[in-house]
Design a protein around this motif. Structure first.
Motif, short mmCIF file in Angstrom:
data_model
loop_
_atom_site.label_atom_id
_atom_site.label_comp_id
_atom_site.label_asym_id
_atom_site.label_seq_id
_atom_site.Cartn_x
_atom_site.Cartn_y
_atom_site.Cartn_z
N UNK A 3 38.11 41.12 39.87
CA UNK A 3 38.64 40.87 41.22
C UNK A 3 40.12 40.50 41.12
N UNK A 4 40.46 39.58 40.22
CA UNK A 4 41.85 39.16 40.08
C UNK A 4 42.73 40.31 39.60
N UNK A 5 42.21 41.13 38.70
CA UNK A 5 42.95 42.30 38.25
C UNK A 5 43.26 43.23 39.40
N UNK A 6 42.28 43.42 40.27
CA UNK A 6 42.46 44.27 41.45
C UNK A 6 43.50 43.66 42.39
N UNK A 7 43.42 42.35 42.61
CA UNK A 7 44.39 41.68 43.48
C UNK A 7 45.81 41.84 42.94
N UNK A 8 45.97 41.68 41.64
CA UNK A 8 47.29 41.81 41.03
C UNK A 8 47.78 43.25 41.10
N UNK A 9 46.87 44.21 40.89
CA UNK A 9 47.28 45.62 40.90
C UNK A 9 47.69 46.09 42.29
#
Length: 159
Positions: free
Chosen positions: A91-97
């Motif tokens: 989820x955090x990876x997606x938010x950052x991307x």
């Protein structure tokens, strides 16, 4: 880098090492004025987007808060803490991307539901019932049909 002992801005790096994971750099420094040595650490600081709530207010993203709501949905379900942590990382990876400064809470909720659907169907239904504010049994039934059809489609592709 300013010396923590005498405050002189003139220091020299004497040694640089990276940790095993590659996400931290340790630097040994020596002050050119007082000759004392000290260590500094560098790590990547990633800025998570602000969460824009339904009422328009903004709040800092809090991993612990998201973890708590996911754990509540996963209560008494056979899902490991490591799986939940991995889901939070995705989820955090997606938010950052996305590269956005702000994200609507609805979008964050959809990301959570996607991960819960992967982890545990019952937890997904629990979370969706609160998140989507189900009004009656028909809405529950629709969510169950959605999960069931997804599982059937996945099984038919494997065969």
């Amino acid at each position: 880098m300013k010396c923590p002992f005498c405050g002189t801005p003139s220091t020299q790096v004497t040694d640089t090492r990276e940790n095993d994971e590659g996400d931290l750099i340790r630097r040994r420094r020596r002050c050119n004025e007082c000759d004392k040595r000290f260590t500094t650490y560098e790590r990547i600081e990633l800025k998570m987007p602000l969460v824009v709530k339904k009422n328009g207010s903004r709040a800092e993203y809090e991993r612990e808060k998201l973890f708590g709501s996911m754990k509540l949905s996963l209560r008494k379900r056979p899902v490991t803490a490591e799986s939940v942590e991995a889901a939070l990382d995705r989820i955090e990876g997606r938010l950052l991307s996305l590269g956005e400064r702000e994200i609507p809470s609805e979008k964050l909720g959809e990301l959570v539901m996607r991960e819960l659907k992967r982890l545990d169907k019952i937890a997904y239904i629990r979370f969706a019932s609160v998140y989507r504010n189900f009004e009656d049994a028909e809405e529950f039934s629709e969510a169950i049909r959605e999960v069931s059809s997804t599982a059937r489609n996945r099984n038919s592709k494997r065969n």
